[in-house]
Design an enzyme around this catalytic site. Structure first.
Site, PDB file in Angstrom:
ATOM      1  N   GLU A  40       0.823  -1.217   0.000  1.00 37.37           N
ATOM      2  CA  GLU A  40       0.000   0.000   0.000  1.00 37.37           C
ATOM      3  C   GLU A  40       0.852   1.261   0.000  1.00 37.37           C
ATOM      4  O   GLU A  40       0.450   2.293  -0.510  1.00 37.37           O
ATOM      5  CB  GLU A  40      -0.921   0.018   1.224  1.00 37.37           C
ATOM      6  CG  GLU A  40      -2.274  -0.588   0.924  1.00 37.37           C
ATOM      7  CD  GLU A  40      -3.304  -0.364   2.021  1.00 37.37           C
ATOM      8  OE1 GLU A  40      -4.331  -1.036   1.940  1.00 37.37           O
ATOM      9  OE2 GLU A  40      -3.093   0.450   2.947  1.00 37.37           O
ATOM     10  N   HIS A  72       8.244 -26.474   0.302  1.00 38.14           N
ATOM     11  CA  HIS A  72       7.592 -27.558  -0.429  1.00 38.14           C
ATOM     12  C   HIS A  72       6.448 -27.037  -1.283  1.00 38.14           C
ATOM     13  O   HIS A  72       5.555 -27.790  -1.658  1.00 38.14           O
ATOM     14  CB  HIS A  72       7.108 -28.617   0.561  1.00 38.14           C
ATOM     15  CG  HIS A  72       8.241 -29.201   1.345  1.00 38.14           C
ATOM     16  ND1 HIS A  72       8.950 -30.303   0.938  1.00 38.14           N
ATOM     17  CD2 HIS A  72       8.844 -28.777   2.485  1.00 38.14           C
ATOM     18  CE1 HIS A  72       9.909 -30.560   1.809  1.00 38.14           C
ATOM     19  NE2 HIS A  72       9.882 -29.637   2.757  1.00 38.14           N
ATOM     20  N   LYS A 106     -13.217   1.508  -1.895  1.00 38.17           N
ATOM     21  CA  LYS A 106     -14.106   1.864  -0.785  1.00 38.17           C
ATOM     22  C   LYS A 106     -15.273   2.704  -1.324  1.00 38.17           C
ATOM     23  O   LYS A 106     -16.432   2.476  -0.996  1.00 38.17           O
ATOM     24  CB  LYS A 106     -13.349   2.705   0.262  1.00 38.17           C
ATOM     25  CG  LYS A 106     -12.444   1.919   1.210  1.00 38.17           C
ATOM     26  CD  LYS A 106     -11.931   2.860   2.316  1.00 38.17           C
ATOM     27  CE  LYS A 106     -11.051   2.176   3.336  1.00 38.17           C
ATOM     28  NZ  LYS A 106     -10.638   2.999   4.461  1.00 38.17           N
TER      29      LYS A 106
HETATM   30  O1  PA5 Z   1      -3.104   1.637   5.723  1.00 41.01           O
HETATM   31  C1  PA5 Z   1      -4.215   2.092   5.592  1.00 41.01           C
HETATM   32  O2  PA5 Z   1      -4.473   3.293   5.723  1.00 41.01           O
HETATM   33  C2  PA5 Z   1      -5.408   1.200   5.261  1.00 41.01           C
HETATM   34  O3  PA5 Z   1      -5.037  -0.112   5.019  1.00 41.01           O
HETATM   35  C3  PA5 Z   1      -6.405   1.217   6.417  1.00 41.01           C
HETATM   36  O4  PA5 Z   1      -5.782   0.751   7.575  1.00 41.01           O
HETATM   37  C4  PA5 Z   1      -7.631   0.364   6.126  1.00 41.01           C
HETATM   38  O5  PA5 Z   1      -8.209   0.713   4.896  1.00 41.01           O
HETATM   39  C5  PA5 Z   1      -8.666   0.535   7.237  1.00 41.01           C
HETATM   40  O6  PA5 Z   1      -8.978   1.889   7.379  1.00 41.01           O
HETATM   41  P1  PA5 Z   1      -9.692   2.446   8.674  1.00 41.01           P
HETATM   42  O7  PA5 Z   1      -8.773   2.295   9.840  1.00 41.01           O
HETATM   43  O8  PA5 Z   1      -9.988   3.867   8.384  1.00 41.01           O
HETATM   44  O9  PA5 Z   1     -10.935   1.635   8.862  1.00 41.01           O
END
Ligand code: PA5
Length: 471
Positions: free
Chosen positions: A297, A326, A440
């Site tokens: 990410e 394996h 989202k």
């Molecule tokens: O790293 C990030 O920002 C995302 O992976 C969020 O953690 C994830 O989308 C969850 O978001 P939130 O904490 O707003 O529910």
């Protein structure tokens, strides 16, 4: 407890070098030295931005005394009064708690007796699979359960739908006492959850605005679940601070996070698009998941900070030693030259198992006897390293002297820093996630959320799937 220096992580990158895997694939010292300016620039930018913008995570080892006191007190209450602790969250609000739980608690923790466990059973609901939600209801007793809803934005569909389901159940069972079964961890200043929490009178912990989900394990997101499990969170933070000190120079030879970042950066520029994380310890298997999110990410970006195209980022892959020897290692040794394999090794496992004598009449089995499983797992890691080197495959190893709070704090902070450095080297915004937001938003639109009418229209106008392409 061992001294800090005895618990220091070591990053071994011998097998990234030409001396060990040959000139065609391996790096030279000259090549690394030529990258000194890239390292220096990345280091300077990260240093300059510490604690600002979305870099609040860098200060978490130092600025949480007050909240840690609150977390420890809250955790004590939960440990004394509840039999189950359930986290509702996803992505950065779930992967850290899962990884730390797996690393530091008994590997069959939830199956232990109450006495042996010494704290509540632990579940992290990081999906919206209806079967899983109902399965949870089959194993918990609501009157003995504390839930911790974690979402920074307070609007993530998965987490908020779980919240709605659980809250409805709690309200119908406990009425106005429902609030005694729910803790909210969220942004103090924005989003819906903080408003809901205030309205319902929930105990709250705050995720600093400057800390993004995947960098949030060392704030209340991860610290509260860890403390509820009886994990020493102050030592975890001390481990992070210790790593921070080790990384106080741009010199990759002295800064393990910088060494990791620059090696992956050079490798990526040579077409190594895949970063495999392969712990040789079941306790660390979900640390690989945590790393995958952090790397994917943070670095998978279409544009650079200056607006120019990037389409960058290594694909992280999770692998488990020895299990995946394996399953995946054939590909790593003989497939495309597109990977860097990072082993995570443990010097001292917390248990020892001796392989007993037996099968005397079968020498091809009997050779194992008298050795320990500890020797076997470590030897198999060395053997896999060797096999990769023989095939000229880039690999490196992060050594943990043992798995404990201090080494985990170091490990996570090292990889967070490495992510920050390589993000600067790539010229991208390490801390946004527009690709996740797109999905989202599409979900909101399809579910008819107010304000997403235009997106809904866009989706309705998208080409419809054709039967001819389904067989
Ligand atoms: O790293 C990030 O920002 C995302 O992976 C969020 O953690 C994830 O989308 C969850 O978001 P939130 O904490 O707003 O529910």
């Amino acid at each position: 407890m061992a001294k800090n220096s005895e618990l220091r992580l070591r990053f071994d990158f011998n097998n990234m070098m030409a001396d060990f895997i040959g000139e065609k694939e391996g790096f030279t010292v000259e090549e690394l030295n030529q990258s000194a300016k890239i390292c220096q620039d990345a280091f300077d930018t990260v240093q300059k931005n510490r604690g600002t913008g979305m870099m609040g995570w860098s200060e978490l080892p130092y600025n949480q005394d007050e909240v840690v006191t609150d977390i420890v007190a809250t955790a004590k209450n939960v440990r004394e009064n509840f039999k189950y602790f359930v986290v509702l969250g996803i992505g950065g609000s779930a992967l850290g708690p899962i990884a730390v739980f797996q690393a530091l608690k008994h590997l069959h923790y939830n199956d232990l007796s109450d006495e042996k466990r010494g704290g509540p059973k632990f579940y992290v609901e990081d999906n919206v699979d209806p079967e899983r939600m109902n399965a949870l209801f089959d194993v918990i007793e609501p009157e003995k359960t504390m839930f911790n809803v974690i979402t920074k934005s307070g609007s993530t569909s998965e987490t908020m739908s779980q919240y709605l389901i659980i809250w409805d159940m709690l309200k119908s069972k406990f009425g106005k006492d429902a609030k005694n079964h729910m803790i909210a961890t969220t942004s103090e200043n924005s989003g819906n959850l903080i408003k809901i929490a205030k309205e319902e009178g929930l105990k709250t912990f705050y995720i600093p605005d400057s800390v993004g989900g995947r960098f949030s394990e060392l704030c209340p997101v991860g610290l509260l679940p860890a403390a509820v499990l009886g994990i020493d969170i102050k030592t975890m933070l001390a481990g992070a601070a210790y790593m921070d000190k080790l990384c106080a120079t741009a010199d990759y030879k002295k800064n393990p996070a910088m060494a990791f970042a620059i090696l992956q950066y050079i490798a990526f520029n040579k077409g190594k698009n895949i970063s495999v994380m392969m712990p040789y310890a079941d306790s660390l298997r979900f640390m690989a998941d945590w790393y995958c999110q952090l790397w994917a990410e943070s670095l998978g970006k279409a544009v650079k900070k200056d607006g120019s195209p990037a389409f960058t980022g290594q694909t992280p892959v999770k692998s488990l030693g020895v299990t995946d020897q394996h399953s995946q290692v054939q590909l790593y040794t003989e497939g495309p030259f597109d990977k860097v394999v990072t082993f995570i090794a443990v010097d001292n496992y917390r248990s020892e198992v001796v392989i007993p004598n037996g099968c005397e009449q079968f020498p091809n089995v009997n050779f194992l006897c008298g050795h320990t499983m500890n020797e076997l797992i470590s030897t198999e890691m060395k053997a896999t390293e060797y096999a990769l080197c023989r095939k000229n495959r880039l690999n490196n190893t992060i050594y943990l002297p043992e798995v404990n709070e201090f080494t985990l704090g170091q490990f996570m902070f090292m990889l967070e820093l490495a992510t920050a450095y390589i993000g600067e080297m790539l010229g991208i915004d390490t801390y946004n996630q527009p690709g996740v937001e797109e999905g989202k938003n599409a979900t909101y639109a399809m579910f008819g959320r107010k304000g997403y009418e235009e997106k809904r229209q866009e989706l309705e106008n998208a080409p419809k799937k054709k039967e001819e392409f389904i067989c």
